[in-house]
Write a protein that holds these residues in place. Structure first.
Motif, PDB file in Angstrom:
ATOM      1  N   GLU A   8      -6.732   0.394   4.920  1.00 23.14           N
ATOM      2  CA  GLU A   8      -7.519  -0.780   4.551  1.00 23.14           C
ATOM      3  C   GLU A   8      -7.944  -1.588   5.777  1.00 23.14           C
ATOM      4  O   GLU A   8      -9.098  -1.976   5.897  1.00 23.14           O
ATOM      5  CB  GLU A   8      -6.674  -1.674   3.640  1.00 23.14           C
ATOM      6  N   GLY A  44       0.822  -1.208   0.000  1.00 27.46           N
ATOM      7  CA  GLY A  44       0.000   0.000   0.000  1.00 27.46           C
ATOM      8  C   GLY A  44       0.855   1.255   0.000  1.00 27.46           C
ATOM      9  O   GLY A  44       2.050   1.220   0.294  1.00 27.46           O
ATOM     10  N   GLU A  83      -5.943 -11.178   1.728  1.00 27.93           N
ATOM     11  CA  GLU A  83      -5.508  -9.779   1.765  1.00 27.93           C
ATOM     12  C   GLU A  83      -4.096  -9.646   2.325  1.00 27.93           C
ATOM     13  O   GLU A  83      -3.401  -8.681   2.032  1.00 27.93           O
ATOM     14  CB  GLU A  83      -6.442  -8.941   2.648  1.00 27.93           C
TER      15      GLU A  83
END
Lengths: 413, 282
Positions: free
Chosen positions: B227, B12, B207
């Motif tokens: 997230e 990210g 994830e």
């Protein structure tokens, strides 16, 4: 050639003249056996067993006997018959003869000819007492003596081939590994039990024979012949009483005798781990429920893993003096628990001995608190794992569906 | 597009932000090491009949050594438990008890957690959006409180079994029967949960697969926080704490140690689950 034969005949004649000796005027001339049988050269080329000089007998237990005491029918002097007639040992050894005739060796010796008679074990001329180190029947030599046949593959194959005789197939080899065998061969203890101490010397009988010294019913007496300190305790114990009773208990088990716990040809020292850990299984073959519950406890689990420190059956119930919990003299009677538990747990008190060494959490009536604890813990375990299991499966499913849809260009909600 | 980082906390955008303090990271490492020590030495006792039990104990140096390791790790467990309790007192003095026990960054379950669970199931079933978690999701709170309860319960029952003579001065002997059940079953629950559910929630779900090192390195990217903990991230942005929390990239040494401890723990944990399944099916 002819001259040589003549010379031999002359020599023989001269020898016989020497041998024949007038005793007194009326007596039949007696031929002294050693005059011929004491001469090695006389029987050169012939059967060497005929060479029996006097020295061979003079140091044996039979030194006082004359040849003719056993070898009858040669009184008429020489030339005598070539048939070897030996009178039965039973003539003098009456009880031994009776015992042997009752043994399993007798019919096999008579019918099949390969089981031992007197001479196979005791020898022929060089017979020494059982306390003489030279004797094959001396305690340190017995196992090897019996092993001549009982460790011989051909004998094992013909006599002990069936499944029920499995123990007999390895009996001699195993004996040397037992505490008795070690005592004999390693420590040189002549008082240690060897074959004949348990199986008898002459009246050897298989264990299924009621008269056998190794028949279950006679085992305590047989072992007790040496283990005098144990036999009395055993006879007074719950096992001893049940043996006297003779009938199987509620679960169909007969009372154990010595060999049930100690085995016959696998006896080891009671302080060896292999014994210490194995005896629990042994007790468990009859006391199935107590065995199961014991193995649920710390004592049982850590013992199964190989610890020799935690209590096993005999630590609480004693090795031979096990008695009912209702018996005030029992080591597990409530009045004696502080003492019994205190053998390991020095500070054991009245509270401490309320521990239940055979608790079964599945029995709600007997152990309510334990039962509910167990139910709660099990439900908690199942509940948590099922909830989060579903949680996990749904999560993976959701992500998979979204992933597939994304591949098809569908946006997730 | 940069390659997907192995460590989920490095993925990210944005800078790294501090999430866990050095004390928390250290204590978690102690939890891991002592827990493995306890599990490896306790499991063969719980499943003493399992085909692998005796071999494992022998590998650990025998029953005596296993017992010693178990008690040593128990002492470590009591140690980290009380250090953590102490750190809670310090935290409460700094921030006040109220904030420790209630609010968005408290470990105590809030009404929102219940709503999050329901929302999560709605999302699972395709009937709603994914819930937005705050500093700690309900799963992390469950993990934390389970360890809290677990250490207390297993620890106390373990002490009973360690010093039965001492405790029998005021407890009846059947308390040790109860303690045996509680100790073993709670421990079984703990390891079953941690090596499956905790591993999945934290490391193995798609994830985050294959590993999330945030508890070891103490830091995660802004994107990760957005997230995983959107409400926490939002608050950080709103209160202007982004710069305060900015963390330098992790050093190579810390990264390698974290990776090693992380993957070794995952592998060992899964192996232990396999042993449990084997023992149960046996």
């Amino acid at each position: 050639m002819r001259g040589m034969v003549c010379f031999a005949w002359v020599l023989t004649a001269v020898g016989l003249l020497w041998a024949v000796e007038p005793m007194d005027a009326q007596a039949v001339p007696v031929v002294r056996c050693e005059n011929c049988h004491g001469e090695r050269d006389f029987f050169a080329g012939a059967d060497s067993t005929l060479f029996v000089p006097n020295e061979r007998l003079s140091t044996t237990v039979h030194s006082g006997l004359a040849c003719a005491d056993c070898h009858r029918g040669f009184e008429a002097g020489y030339p005598h018959s070539t048939v070897n007639r030996v009178t039965s040992c039973e003539t003098c050894h009456e009880q031994e003869g009776v015992d042997w005739n009752a043994s399993i060796h007798a019919p096999n010796a008579t019918l099949r000819g390969d089981a031992p008679t007197c001479v196979e074990c005791h020898g022929t001329h060089e017979i020494f007492g059982a306390t003489d180190r030279r004797s094959p029947t001396y305690s340190l030599n017995v196992a090897s003596l019996c092993g001549r046949c009982h460790a011989d593959p051909s004998v094992i194959g013909s006599y002990f081939a069936t499944a029920d005789k499995e123990q007999a197939r390895t009996a001699v080899a195993q004996y040397f590994e037992t505490v008795h065998g070690h005592a004999l061969t390693v420590a040189g203890l002549t008082v240690s039990a060897t074959c004949n101490d348990c199986h008898r010397a002459h009246k050897v009988l298989p264990p299924d024979s009621a008269e056998s010294s190794v028949n279950r019913r006679n085992i305590p007496e047989t072992c007790g012949a040496c283990h005098e300190g144990i036999i009395d305790v055993y006879e007074a114990s719950a096992h001893g009483a049940a043996k006297q009773n003779g009938t199987p208990n509620g679960t169909g088990h007969l009372a154990p005798v010595c060999i049930d716990c100690h085995s016959a040809h696998g006896i080891v020292r009671a302080d060896e781990p292999v014994w210490y850990l194995g005896v629990v299984e042994e007790c468990g073959t009859c006391h199935e429920e107590l065995y199961e519950t014991y193995l649920e406890t710390y004592h049982g689990k850590v013992t199964r893993l190989g610890s020799t420190l935690a209590a096993t059956c005999s630590d609480c119930h004693t090795p031979h003096n096990m008695r009912s919990v209702d018996d005030p003299t029992s080591s597990v009677h409530p009045s004696r628990l502080v003492e019994t538990c205190g053998a390991c747990h020095q500070a054991a008190n009245a509270n401490f001995v309320q521990y239940r060494p055979h608790a079964d959490p599945r029995q709600g009536d007997t152990y309510p608190v334990l039962h509910w604890t167990w139910l709660f813990m099990t439900s908690l375990l199942i509940g948590v794992m099922v909830f989060f299991g579903i949680h996990t499966i749904l999560w993976v499913t959701r992500l998979t569906i979204d992933h597939v849809r994304a591949g098809k260009g569908v946006t997730p909600p | 597009m940069s390659p997907r980082a192995l460590n989920a906390a490095d993925r990210g955008r944005g800078p790294h932000l501090w999430r866990f303090t050095p004390l928390q990271r250290t204590l978690h490492a102690f939890v891991i090491v002592s827990f493995f020590g306890l599990v490896l030495t306790g499991l063969p006792l719980h499943f003493s009949n399992a085909p692998w039990a005796q071999g494992l104990v022998r590998g650990l140096g025998g029953v005596g050594a296993a017992g010693l390791i178990h008690r040593f790790c128990a002492v470590i467990t009591f140690g980290y438990f009380f250090v953590h309790l102490g750190s809670l007192v310090v935290l409460a003095r700094q921030r006040g008890w109220k904030r420790l026990l209630w609010g968005p960054d408290s470990m105590i379950p809030q009404p929102k957690d219940l709503r999050d669970i329901l929302q999560m199931f709605k999302w699972f079933l395709g009937r709603g959006a994914r819930p937005k978690f705050d500093r700690f999701s309900y799963m992390e709170k469950f993990d934390y409180l389970a360890v809290f309860w677990g250490v207390a319960i297993i620890g106390f029952s373990g002490l009973l079994l360690w010093f039965p003579e001492l405790f029998s001065t005021f407890l009846p002997g059947w308390a040790f029967n109860v303690a045996t059940i509680v100790h073993g079953d709670e421990a079984l629950l703990a390891l079953s949960f941690i090596f499956t559910i905790h591993f999945f929630n934290v490391h193995l779900r798609p994830e985050k697969f294959p590993i999330d090192l945030v508890i070891f390195t103490g830091r995660a990217t802004s994107g990760y926080m957005e997230e995983e903990h959107p409400l926490e991230h939002e608050r950080i942005v709103q209160t202007g704490s982004l710069e305060n929390l900015a963390a330098p990239p992790v050093s190579r040494t810390v990264y390698l140690w974290s990776m090693t401890l992380g993957f070794a723990s995952l592998a060992l944990g899964v192996t232990i689950i396999a042993l449990v399944v084997w023992a149960v099916l046996h």
